[in-house]
Design a protein around this motif. Sequence first.
Motif, PDB file in Angstrom:
ATOM      1  N   ARG A  44       0.818  -1.217   0.000  1.00  0.00           N
ATOM      2  CA  ARG A  44       0.000   0.000   0.000  1.00  0.00           C
ATOM      3  C   ARG A  44       0.853   1.269   0.000  1.00  0.00           C
ATOM      4  NH1 ARG A  44      -5.339   0.221   0.693  1.00  0.00           N
ATOM      5  NH2 ARG A  44      -5.296   2.126   1.902  1.00  0.00           N
ATOM      6  N   GLU A  45       1.633   1.461   1.034  1.00  0.00           N
ATOM      7  CA  GLU A  45       2.375   2.716   1.179  1.00  0.00           C
ATOM      8  C   GLU A  45       3.805   2.426   1.620  1.00  0.00           C
ATOM      9  OE1 GLU A  45      -1.552   5.293   2.513  1.00  0.00           O
ATOM     10  OE2 GLU A  45      -0.085   4.754   4.040  1.00  0.00           O
ATOM     11  N   CYS A  46       4.745   3.103   0.977  1.00  0.00           N
ATOM     12  CA  CYS A  46       6.152   2.860   1.279  1.00  0.00           C
ATOM     13  C   CYS A  46       6.949   4.141   1.070  1.00  0.00           C
ATOM     14  CB  CYS A  46       6.702   1.754   0.366  1.00  0.00           C
ATOM     15  SG  CYS A  46       8.418   1.331   0.688  1.00  0.00           S
ATOM     16  N   VAL A  47       7.887   4.375   1.958  1.00  0.00           N
ATOM     17  CA  VAL A  47       8.883   5.427   1.785  1.00  0.00           C
ATOM     18  C   VAL A  47      10.216   4.708   1.653  1.00  0.00           C
ATOM     19  CG1 VAL A  47      10.071   7.367   2.869  1.00  0.00           C
ATOM     20  CG2 VAL A  47       7.582   7.146   3.096  1.00  0.00           C
ATOM     21  N   TYR A  48      10.938   5.020   0.597  1.00  0.00           N
ATOM     22  CA  TYR A  48      12.235   4.378   0.401  1.00  0.00           C
ATOM     23  C   TYR A  48      13.237   5.378  -0.157  1.00  0.00           C
ATOM     24  CZ  TYR A  48      10.783   3.953  -4.504  1.00  0.00           C
ATOM     25  OH  TYR A  48      10.355   4.217  -5.783  1.00  0.00           O
ATOM     26  N   LEU A  49      14.510   5.057   0.002  1.00  0.00           N
ATOM     27  CA  LEU A  49      15.580   5.932  -0.450  1.00  0.00           C
ATOM     28  C   LEU A  49      16.103   5.477  -1.802  1.00  0.00           C
ATOM     29  CD1 LEU A  49      17.503   6.358   2.897  1.00  0.00           C
ATOM     30  CD2 LEU A  49      15.720   7.795   1.935  1.00  0.00           C
ATOM     31  N   GLY A  50      16.580   6.439  -2.564  1.00  0.00           N
ATOM     32  CA  GLY A  50      17.174   6.159  -3.863  1.00  0.00           C
ATOM     33  C   GLY A  50      18.628   6.576  -3.865  1.00  0.00           C
ATOM     34  N   SER A  51      19.043   7.189  -4.934  1.00  0.00           N
ATOM     35  CA  SER A  51      20.452   7.536  -5.099  1.00  0.00           C
ATOM     36  C   SER A  51      20.854   8.717  -4.222  1.00  0.00           C
ATOM     37  CB  SER A  51      20.744   7.851  -6.566  1.00  0.00           C
ATOM     38  OG  SER A  51      20.010   8.983  -6.969  1.00  0.00           O
ATOM     39  N   VAL A  76       2.637   5.315  -3.040  1.00  0.00           N
ATOM     40  CA  VAL A  76       1.308   5.001  -2.513  1.00  0.00           C
ATOM     41  C   VAL A  76       0.553   4.212  -3.572  1.00  0.00           C
ATOM     42  CG1 VAL A  76      -0.877   5.963  -1.694  1.00  0.00           C
ATOM     43  CG2 VAL A  76       1.274   7.049  -1.049  1.00  0.00           C
ATOM     44  N   ARG A  77       0.042   3.048  -3.169  1.00  0.00           N
ATOM     45  CA  ARG A  77      -0.707   2.170  -4.072  1.00  0.00           C
ATOM     46  C   ARG A  77      -1.984   1.745  -3.359  1.00  0.00           C
ATOM     47  NH1 ARG A  77      -1.772  -3.108  -5.271  1.00  0.00           N
ATOM     48  NH2 ARG A  77      -1.622  -3.690  -7.463  1.00  0.00           N
ATOM     49  N   HIS A  78      -3.143   2.173  -3.876  1.00  0.00           N
ATOM     50  CA  HIS A  78      -4.425   1.833  -3.259  1.00  0.00           C
ATOM     51  C   HIS A  78      -5.345   1.204  -4.303  1.00  0.00           C
ATOM     52  CE1 HIS A  78      -4.155   4.947   0.270  1.00  0.00           C
ATOM     53  NE2 HIS A  78      -3.132   4.114   0.249  1.00  0.00           N
ATOM     54  N   PRO A  79      -5.659  -0.088  -4.148  1.00  0.00           N
ATOM     55  CA  PRO A  79      -6.599  -0.733  -5.077  1.00  0.00           C
ATOM     56  C   PRO A  79      -7.974  -0.055  -5.034  1.00  0.00           C
ATOM     57  CG  PRO A  79      -5.395  -2.373  -3.818  1.00  0.00           C
ATOM     58  CD  PRO A  79      -5.089  -1.033  -3.196  1.00  0.00           C
ATOM     59  N   ASP A  87      -2.501  10.624  -4.901  1.00  0.00           N
ATOM     60  CA  ASP A  87      -1.693  11.852  -4.904  1.00  0.00           C
ATOM     61  C   ASP A  87      -1.803  12.562  -3.555  1.00  0.00           C
ATOM     62  OD1 ASP A  87      -0.809  11.582  -7.540  1.00  0.00           O
ATOM     63  OD2 ASP A  87      -2.004  13.269  -8.308  1.00  0.00           O
ATOM     64  N   GLU A  88      -3.029  12.712  -3.070  1.00  0.00           N
ATOM     65  CA  GLU A  88      -3.248  13.398  -1.789  1.00  0.00           C
ATOM     66  C   GLU A  88      -2.557  12.672  -0.640  1.00  0.00           C
ATOM     67  OE1 GLU A  88      -7.444  13.955  -1.194  1.00  0.00           O
ATOM     68  OE2 GLU A  88      -7.627  15.246  -2.962  1.00  0.00           O
ATOM     69  N   ARG A  89      -2.632  11.344  -0.628  1.00  0.00           N
ATOM     70  CA  ARG A  89      -1.995  10.581   0.450  1.00  0.00           C
ATOM     71  C   ARG A  89      -0.482  10.686   0.368  1.00  0.00           C
ATOM     72  NH1 ARG A  89      -1.521   9.223   5.574  1.00  0.00           N
ATOM     73  NH2 ARG A  89      -0.755   7.109   5.872  1.00  0.00           N
ATOM     74  N   ALA A  90       0.091  10.638  -0.836  1.00  0.00           N
ATOM     75  CA  ALA A  90       1.539  10.779  -0.983  1.00  0.00           C
ATOM     76  C   ALA A  90       1.999  12.148  -0.465  1.00  0.00           C
ATOM     77  CB  ALA A  90       1.949  10.594  -2.442  1.00  0.00           C
ATOM     78  N   SER A 134       0.657   6.535  -6.869  1.00  0.00           N
ATOM     79  CA  SER A 134       1.305   7.843  -6.929  1.00  0.00           C
ATOM     80  C   SER A 134       2.681   7.725  -6.308  1.00  0.00           C
ATOM     81  CB  SER A 134       0.493   8.895  -6.171  1.00  0.00           C
ATOM     82  OG  SER A 134      -0.737   9.116  -6.824  1.00  0.00           O
ATOM     83  N   VAL A 135       3.631   8.437  -6.895  1.00  0.00           N
ATOM     84  CA  VAL A 135       4.986   8.478  -6.363  1.00  0.00           C
ATOM     85  C   VAL A 135       5.386   9.940  -6.231  1.00  0.00           C
ATOM     86  CG1 VAL A 135       7.390   7.778  -6.662  1.00  0.00           C
ATOM     87  CG2 VAL A 135       5.547   6.294  -7.486  1.00  0.00           C
ATOM     88  N   LEU A 136       5.750  10.308  -5.024  1.00  0.00           N
ATOM     89  CA  LEU A 136       6.236  11.655  -4.738  1.00  0.00           C
ATOM     90  C   LEU A 136       7.737  11.537  -4.499  1.00  0.00           C
ATOM     91  CD1 LEU A 136       5.764  14.660  -4.106  1.00  0.00           C
ATOM     92  CD2 LEU A 136       5.206  13.980  -1.752  1.00  0.00           C
ATOM     93  N   ASP A 137       8.521  12.142  -5.382  1.00  0.00           N
ATOM     94  CA  ASP A 137       9.980  12.074  -5.292  1.00  0.00           C
ATOM     95  C   ASP A 137      10.517  13.368  -4.701  1.00  0.00           C
ATOM     96  OD1 ASP A 137      10.112   9.574  -6.649  1.00  0.00           O
ATOM     97  OD2 ASP A 137       9.878  10.617  -8.550  1.00  0.00           O
TER      98      ASP A 137
END
Length: 146
Positions: A44-51, A76-79, A87-90, A134-137
């Motif tokens: 559903r929802e994840c925060v992760y690090l990139g480069s 954020v992924r909501h079926p 978008d709002e949740r991200a 939605s992905v907020l970078d």
Amino acid sequence: MLSRPTRAAVVKQAVYARVAADLAAIPETAEVQVSYAFPGDVERECVYLGSSRFSRRRMGLGADEETLSVNLHVYVRHPGAAVEETDERAVEIGGVLEAMLSAAPSMPGVDGVMFASVESGELDGGFEDDAAVSVLDYVLTFRSAV
């Protein structure tokens, strides 16, 4: 005189620990998965690090100032939801992180490293199978003496 190696890995590890602890402490974000890197399968929802990126500036007397940028992603992924909802949740999760970093800019366990700013960001959304995604970078900037 040789300069010290970059603190990019140490700062990225500190950001991970800080984000995990901060999100777990708030009921609205306690269920958000936090990962050092993209975990591959997000329910559903994840925060992760990139480069991470860094640059250095000679300060004199053998000291350098390092500016470090760490990419942080809010996924954020909501079926069955609409992209507007994900978008709002991200943005809600991202707002919590921004507020926490701004309120306490030092990084526990890493002396001399301070959160400087959100350098930039990008919000994107779409559909994946039966879910809105939605992905907020974020590009987060830190400053450190090395």
